[in-house]
Design a protein around this motif. Structure first.
Motif, short mmCIF file in Angstrom:
data_model
loop_
_atom_site.label_atom_id
_atom_site.label_comp_id
_atom_site.label_asym_id
_atom_site.label_seq_id
_atom_site.Cartn_x
_atom_site.Cartn_y
_atom_site.Cartn_z
N THR A 113 32.26 -30.71 -13.41
CA THR A 113 31.79 -30.33 -14.74
C THR A 113 30.62 -29.36 -14.60
O THR A 113 29.67 -29.62 -13.87
N GLY A 149 29.60 -27.55 -17.69
CA GLY A 149 29.03 -27.32 -19.01
C GLY A 149 29.78 -28.08 -20.09
O GLY A 149 30.75 -28.80 -19.81
N ARG A 196 31.23 -27.55 -24.21
CA ARG A 196 31.47 -26.73 -25.40
C ARG A 196 31.47 -27.68 -26.59
O ARG A 196 32.39 -28.46 -26.77
#
Length: 168
Positions: free
Chosen positions: A133, A135, A137
């Protein structure tokens, strides 16, 4: 059960069956026929930037599908889905491995994807394949306003390794 399923290129005549699976698997944010037509056009052009696969059962019905888009040296797993009857059979792993292999064939140095925050099963699959991972959204999946984790796998360092899951 996954072993009796054959992976092959998605063709235009598969769109109807894929739309049925989309409605079953992703009822709130299913892709449209036009989206699949556009993606297949990009897969068949003079300079293809897409690879779409279907998983076909011996009876001709589809058990899953997946798609990869490429921009420069970055691949993006755009979609992957497996019917409930084939969950846990390794079919999702086979589809993902085939998409990663295609990314390598396109010369990708990395592969990205988005996965729903509430889809722990898919996250575990991607993690087994070396995705990490990078980031979030916020509100990516609509209309449910569900966050997506953005995950990345570096292909540049494992050119000589297989695109299979990593154990341990």
């Amino acid at each position: 059960m996954s072993g009796d399923v054959v992976l092959r290129e998605m063709r235009w005549w598969d769109i109807g069956a894929v739309l049925g699976l989309e409605a079953e698997l992703f009822p709130d944010d299913a892709w449209s026929a036009a989206m699949f037509w556009n993606e297949l056009a990009a897969a068949r052009g003079t300079a293809p930037t897409r690879r779409y696969l279907v998983a076909e059962r011996p009876d001709g019905r589809l058990a899953g599908y997946g798609g990869l888009g490429v921009a420069g040296d970055t691949g993006d797993v755009l979609t992957i889905g497996v019917t409930g009857a084939h969950e846990g059979t390794g079919l999702g792993s086979r589809l993902l491995a085939a998409l990663l292999s295609a990314a390598g064939g396109f010369g990708c140095r990395e592969v990205l994807l988005e996965v729903r925050r509430d889809n722990a099963r898919a996250q575990a699959l991607y993690t087994r394949f070396g995705f990490r991972t990078i980031g979030v959204r916020r509100g990516y999946y609509q209309p449910g306003n569900i966050d997506a984790f953005v995950m990345r796998r570096d292909l540049a360092h494992d050119r000589n390794e297989e695109t299979t899951p990593r154990h341990g």
